[in-house]
Design an enzyme around this catalytic site. Structure first.
Site, short mmCIF file in Angstrom:
data_model
loop_
_atom_site.label_atom_id
_atom_site.label_comp_id
_atom_site.label_asym_id
_atom_site.label_seq_id
_atom_site.Cartn_x
_atom_site.Cartn_y
_atom_site.Cartn_z
CD1 TRP A 1 -9.76 -54.90 137.66
CD2 TRP A 1 -11.22 -56.59 138.04
NE1 TRP A 1 -9.00 -56.22 137.96
CE2 TRP A 1 -9.82 -57.29 138.19
CE3 TRP A 1 -12.35 -57.38 137.91
CZ2 TRP A 1 -9.80 -58.87 138.30
CZ3 TRP A 1 -12.14 -58.92 138.15
CH2 TRP A 1 -10.88 -59.24 138.35
CD GLU B 1 -18.11 -46.95 142.66
OE1 GLU B 1 -18.66 -46.08 143.29
OE2 GLU B 1 -19.01 -47.89 142.01
#
Length: 390
Positions: free
Chosen positions: A168, A369
């Protein structure tokens, strides 16, 4: 049909507090998005590609590493960086992600933790868009718990041997340089790894349903050898990559406001021009309540983002401040996008209109994140002083 009113997106007129330079950056980026990005984003979203031909223009605007000083970087204010992210993400999360990954996740660790030689070698070329970076922290089995990473770096004389996989990863497959975080006998360390190194292999992740105008991939390292001179000398703990994430999350908090604003304005324009039952859809009570709710949420999100900018410039910004804004503003963005799509009826599912594309993108932005839940736990620990992660 009455004249279309101003959308009042900046309801509390917060942009009045921007400096002349910050206002110029806002307007320049917004004009670029409207002229160069908006006409092509639908095609790239469908194709699952990023328009690399725009990178020289993005670099010429000084957006790559714009909040860093020296080494060819623009040295703009934190607020300018935030506002630029807001305007970029109003175009698409993939566009803001490209700029954010390059500047905050790849250039920042070199600028903050690198040697003078590393800064001089890489930062000017990255600011010019000549070298594209990617940030290798997340692994196939370790996302929210990066401290459990299994990628290893073993010292062998004057070199390091890296083995492991990262997944990812934005720009994997496009990048010339990977910032790789690995576990060593002495703790976590960061390495600059050219992607043409023997044993380094990158693959594009196919069949994504989100963030499609962005190239996402994975890379594998099989006895990749890098010299000691490619280790970031001042990156000595897991705190180093986490600080990079804080830089990028700051931009996300602003970017999410751009998403929400774009969707709100798209729905408003549509409903003001779409007649049903003898008058514009915007004239019905249920629509006006939805617009009021969306505008209130956008205003609250914008206030949080702008306050982050102030705190960052005052060197008072802390990770838990960013967690609140990232969590809250992403939720506002996806809720606004979904509401706006519904207010556009069947037409809203087309790439001709932005809300459904933004809603799909925000599924990724809410996840990467730091998920909504992880940021909630960061806030919970700050509130109670009790960590709930383990």
């Amino acid at each position: 049909m009455s004249q279309t009113p101003a959308p009042l997106s900046d309801f509390y007129e917060m942009d009045e507090f921007l400096s002349d330079e910050e206002t110029m950056i806002r307007d320049t980026v917004a004009a670029f998005v409207a002229k160069e990005w908006d006409p092509i984003v639908g095609d790239h979203f469908e194709a699952g590609t990023f328009p690399m031909e725009l990178v020289p223009t993005i670099a010429d605007m000084g957006l790559l590493g714009m909040h860093l000083d020296g080494y060819g970087c623009a040295g703009a204010s934190a607020m300018a960086y935030g506002v630029a992210c807001r305007e970029l993400e109003a175009g698409d999360s993939g566009l803001r992600s490209f700029v954010s990954v390059q500047g905050s996740l790849c250039m920042f660790p070199i600028w903050r933790y690198g040697s003078t030689e590393q800064k001089e070698q890489w930062l000017p070329r990255m600011a010019a868009g000549e070298v594209i970076g990617c940030f290798g922290l997340t692994e196939p089995d370790h996302g929210s718990d990066p401290a459990s990473m299994t990628t290893r770096a073993v010292r062998r004389g004057d070199s390091w041997i890296l083995n492991g996989a990262k997944r990812w990863i934005t720009n994997a497959g496009l990048a010339d340089l990977a910032i790789v975080w690995a576990n060593t006998d002495d703790g976590f360390r960061g390495f600059l790894v050219p992607t043409d190194s023997p044993g380094f292999e990158a693959r594009k992740i196919q069949n994504k349903l989100s963030l499609r105008a962005s190239v996402t991939g994975e890379f594998y390292m099989d006895d990749v050898e890098v010299p000691e001179s490619m280790r970031l000398p001042d990156a000595l703990s897991i705190g180093a990559p986490l600080s990079c994430l804080s830089e990028a999350r700051f931009g996300i908090a602003f970017g999410a406001v751009g998403v929400a604003r774009c969707c709100y304005e798209a729905a408003l324009d549509y409903q003001l021009e779409r007649p049903q039952f003898g008058k514009p859809l915007a004239g019905f009570q249920i629509s006006q309540i939805k617009f009021a709710d969306m505008l209130t949420d956008i205003t609250n999100a914008n206030l949080q983002a702008m306050r982050l900018g102030q705190l960052k410039e005052q060197h008072r910004l802390r990770p838990h401040h960013i967690s609140m804004a990232k969590r809250h503003n992403c939720r506002v963005a996806i809720d606004t996008a979904r509401t706006a799509r519904a207010m556009m009826g069947a037409n809203g599912v087309s790439t001709e209109y932005a809300p459904m594309r933004h809603a799909a993108n925000m599924e990724s932005v809410m996840t990467y994140e730091g998920t909504e839940e992880i940021h909630g736990l960061i806030l919970g620990q700050q509130i109670t002083n009790i960590p709930a992660f383990r």
